[in-house]
Design a protein around this motif. Structure first.
Motif, PDB file in Angstrom:
ATOM      1  N   GLU A  46       0.819  -1.216   0.000  1.00 36.34           N
ATOM      2  CA  GLU A  46       0.000   0.000   0.000  1.00 36.34           C
ATOM      3  C   GLU A  46       0.854   1.269   0.000  1.00 36.34           C
ATOM      4  O   GLU A  46       0.508   2.254  -0.651  1.00 36.34           O
ATOM      5  CB  GLU A  46      -0.992  -0.013   1.157  1.00 36.34           C
ATOM      6  N   GLU A  47       1.958   1.252   0.733  1.00 44.85           N
ATOM      7  CA  GLU A  47       2.857   2.414   0.729  1.00 44.85           C
ATOM      8  C   GLU A  47       3.442   2.620  -0.660  1.00 44.85           C
ATOM      9  O   GLU A  47       3.539   3.760  -1.140  1.00 44.85           O
ATOM     10  CB  GLU A  47       3.993   2.217   1.738  1.00 44.85           C
ATOM     11  N   ASN A  48       3.803   1.534  -1.326  1.00 45.97           N
ATOM     12  CA  ASN A  48       4.363   1.658  -2.663  1.00 45.97           C
ATOM     13  C   ASN A  48       3.317   2.145  -3.655  1.00 45.97           C
ATOM     14  O   ASN A  48       3.627   2.962  -4.535  1.00 45.97           O
ATOM     15  CB  ASN A  48       4.977   0.336  -3.126  1.00 45.97           C
ATOM     16  N   LEU A  49       2.095   1.688  -3.511  1.00 51.45           N
ATOM     17  CA  LEU A  49       1.035   2.169  -4.403  1.00 51.45           C
ATOM     18  C   LEU A  49       0.796   3.663  -4.211  1.00 51.45           C
ATOM     19  O   LEU A  49       0.529   4.385  -5.178  1.00 51.45           O
ATOM     20  CB  LEU A  49      -0.248   1.368  -4.181  1.00 51.45           C
ATOM     21  N   GLN A  50       0.917   4.163  -2.990  1.00 49.59           N
ATOM     22  CA  GLN A  50       0.806   5.608  -2.748  1.00 49.59           C
ATOM     23  C   GLN A  50       1.937   6.349  -3.459  1.00 49.59           C
ATOM     24  O   GLN A  50       1.711   7.403  -4.067  1.00 49.59           O
ATOM     25  CB  GLN A  50       0.839   5.913  -1.257  1.00 49.59           C
ATOM     26  N   LEU A  51       3.147   5.800  -3.380  1.00 53.59           N
ATOM     27  CA  LEU A  51       4.288   6.407  -4.067  1.00 53.59           C
ATOM     28  C   LEU A  51       4.072   6.397  -5.579  1.00 53.59           C
ATOM     29  O   LEU A  51       4.315   7.395  -6.256  1.00 53.59           O
ATOM     30  CB  LEU A  51       5.578   5.668  -3.709  1.00 53.59           C
ATOM     31  N   LEU A  52       3.605   5.272  -6.114  1.00 53.07           N
ATOM     32  CA  LEU A  52       3.339   5.192  -7.548  1.00 53.07           C
ATOM     33  C   LEU A  52       2.238   6.160  -7.972  1.00 53.07           C
ATOM     34  O   LEU A  52       2.309   6.750  -9.044  1.00 53.07           O
ATOM     35  CB  LEU A  52       2.975   3.759  -7.944  1.00 53.07           C
ATOM     36  N   ARG A  53       1.224   6.336  -7.131  1.00 50.48           N
ATOM     37  CA  ARG A  53       0.162   7.300  -7.442  1.00 50.48           C
ATOM     38  C   ARG A  53       0.751   8.712  -7.519  1.00 50.48           C
ATOM     39  O   ARG A  53       0.480   9.463  -8.459  1.00 50.48           O
ATOM     40  CB  ARG A  53      -0.957   7.241  -6.398  1.00 50.48           C
ATOM     41  N   PHE A  54       1.553   9.071  -6.535  1.00 54.39           N
ATOM     42  CA  PHE A  54       2.226  10.375  -6.512  1.00 54.39           C
ATOM     43  C   PHE A  54       3.046  10.551  -7.796  1.00 54.39           C
ATOM     44  O   PHE A  54       2.981  11.587  -8.457  1.00 54.39           O
ATOM     45  CB  PHE A  54       3.116  10.448  -5.267  1.00 54.39           C
ATOM     46  N   THR A  56       2.821   8.853 -10.776  1.00 53.65           N
ATOM     47  CA  THR A  56       2.053   8.860 -12.026  1.00 53.65           C
ATOM     48  C   THR A  56       1.231  10.139 -12.194  1.00 53.65           C
ATOM     49  O   THR A  56       0.908  10.512 -13.318  1.00 53.65           O
ATOM     50  CB  THR A  56       1.135   7.622 -12.142  1.00 53.65           C
ATOM     51  N   GLU A  57       0.915  10.819 -11.103  1.00 55.22           N
ATOM     52  CA  GLU A  57       0.219  12.101 -11.201  1.00 55.22           C
ATOM     53  C   GLU A  57       1.151  13.213 -11.661  1.00 55.22           C
ATOM     54  O   GLU A  57       0.696  14.242 -12.159  1.00 55.22           O
ATOM     55  CB  GLU A  57      -0.396  12.480  -9.848  1.00 55.22           C
ATOM     56  N   ARG A  58       2.444  13.028 -11.494  1.00 52.67           N
ATOM     57  CA  ARG A  58       3.418  14.071 -11.819  1.00 52.67           C
ATOM     58  C   ARG A  58       4.238  13.798 -13.071  1.00 52.67           C
ATOM     59  O   ARG A  58       4.871  14.692 -13.600  1.00 52.67           O
ATOM     60  CB  ARG A  58       4.364  14.279 -10.636  1.00 52.67           C
ATOM     61  N   VAL A  59       4.231  12.547 -13.514  1.00 52.68           N
ATOM     62  CA  VAL A  59       5.031  12.176 -14.691  1.00 52.68           C
ATOM     63  C   VAL A  59       4.108  11.520 -15.713  1.00 52.68           C
ATOM     64  O   VAL A  59       3.521  10.474 -15.458  1.00 52.68           O
ATOM     65  CB  VAL A  59       6.178  11.220 -14.304  1.00 52.68           C
ATOM     66  N   SER A  60       3.990  12.159 -16.864  1.00 47.43           N
ATOM     67  CA  SER A  60       3.157  11.612 -17.941  1.00 47.43           C
ATOM     68  C   SER A  60       4.051  10.941 -18.983  1.00 47.43           C
ATOM     69  O   SER A  60       5.279  10.985 -18.887  1.00 47.43           O
ATOM     70  CB  SER A  60       2.336  12.735 -18.581  1.00 47.43           C
ATOM     71  N   GLY A  84       9.830   9.720 -19.300  1.00 49.50           N
ATOM     72  CA  GLY A  84       8.577  10.384 -18.970  1.00 49.50           C
ATOM     73  C   GLY A  84       8.704  11.887 -19.132  1.00 49.50           C
ATOM     74  O   GLY A  84       9.763  12.399 -19.489  1.00 49.50           O
ATOM     75  N   ARG A  85       7.594  12.560 -18.863  1.00 44.56           N
ATOM     76  CA  ARG A  85       7.567  14.020 -18.986  1.00 44.56           C
ATOM     77  C   ARG A  85       6.998  14.602 -17.706  1.00 44.56           C
ATOM     78  O   ARG A  85       5.918  14.207 -17.253  1.00 44.56           O
ATOM     79  CB  ARG A  85       6.715  14.436 -20.178  1.00 44.56           C
ATOM     80  N   LEU A  86       7.747  15.542 -17.121  1.00 47.00           N
ATOM     81  CA  LEU A  86       7.295  16.233 -15.914  1.00 47.00           C
ATOM     82  C   LEU A  86       6.244  17.273 -16.271  1.00 47.00           C
ATOM     83  O   LEU A  86       6.118  17.677 -17.429  1.00 47.00           O
ATOM     84  CB  LEU A  86       8.480  16.903 -15.220  1.00 47.00           C
ATOM     85  N   GLN A  87       5.514  17.736 -15.276  1.00 49.24           N
ATOM     86  CA  GLN A  87       4.490  18.755 -15.501  1.00 49.24           C
ATOM     87  C   GLN A  87       5.077  20.026 -16.096  1.00 49.24           C
ATOM     88  O   GLN A  87       4.397  20.750 -16.816  1.00 49.24           O
ATOM     89  CB  GLN A  87       3.755  19.052 -14.200  1.00 49.24           C
ATOM     90  N   SER A  88       6.355  20.290 -15.835  1.00 46.78           N
ATOM     91  CA  SER A  88       7.035  21.467 -16.380  1.00 46.78           C
ATOM     92  C   SER A  88       7.321  21.323 -17.872  1.00 46.78           C
ATOM     93  O   SER A  88       7.710  22.288 -18.523  1.00 46.78           O
ATOM     94  CB  SER A  88       8.357  21.683 -15.649  1.00 46.78           C
ATOM     95  N   GLY A  89       7.145  20.105 -18.405  1.00 46.33           N
ATOM     96  CA  GLY A  89       7.469  19.836 -19.799  1.00 46.33           C
ATOM     97  C   GLY A  89       8.833  19.183 -19.972  1.00 46.33           C
ATOM     98  O   GLY A  89       9.161  18.690 -21.038  1.00 46.33           O
ATOM     99  N   GLU A  90       9.619  19.192 -18.892  1.00 46.34           N
ATOM    100  CA  GLU A  90      10.952  18.581 -18.924  1.00 46.34           C
ATOM    101  C   GLU A  90      10.841  17.067 -19.089  1.00 46.34           C
ATOM    102  O   GLU A  90      10.007  16.420 -18.462  1.00 46.34           O
ATOM    103  CB  GLU A  90      11.679  18.903 -17.609  1.00 46.34           C
TER     104      GLU A  90
END
Length: 124
Positions: A46-54, A56-60, A84-90
């Motif tokens: 469950e802790e790892n799934l929280q990390l993965l959620r964090f 995947t919400e920030r890296v597309s 992947g791509r960060l929200q900044s576009g990087e």
């Protein structure tokens, strides 16, 4: 090589690419232990799934460029570059090595080795 192990590995990484954390949950054993060299500590499923959620919400546009996947009894080692791509576009391109132990067709233990600097500000 076990075809079943290869299938499990492919399903696991495809689920993360899609951001399908319910599928990741099903691939993990309920008592899975996930260790990261960055923190030096072990997470529960469950802790790892929280990390993965964090993450995947920030890296597309997540994509695994597999450099090698080697099998051993009840597991595998995979070397890859996580793109992947960060929200900044990087763009990010993080070299990673995972050692994965399976039990009854699920991931029971996973050891992740990566350079956190390669992930940019994904976890900032």
């Amino acid at each position: 090589m076990s075809e079943d192990t290869d299938t499990i590995a492919s399903r696991f990484f495809a689920a993360i690419e899609r951001g399908d954390l319910d599928a990741v949950r099903e691939i993990y054993d309920p008592k899975a232990e996930i260790w990261h060299n960055v923190t030096g500590r072990t997470q529960t499923r469950e802790e790892n799934l929280q990390l993965l959620r964090f993450f995947t919400e920030r890296v597309s546009d997540r994509c695994y460029e597999v450099l090698g996947r080697d099998f051993f009894p009840d597991g595998f080692v995979q070397r890859h570059i996580l793109h992947g791509r960060l929200q900044s576009g990087e763009s990010i391109a993080a070299p990673v090595c995972l050692v994965v132990h399976l039990s009854e067709g699920r991931i029971a233990r996973l050891f992740e080795y990566l350079d956190p600097a390669a992930l940019g500000s994904a976890f900032a």
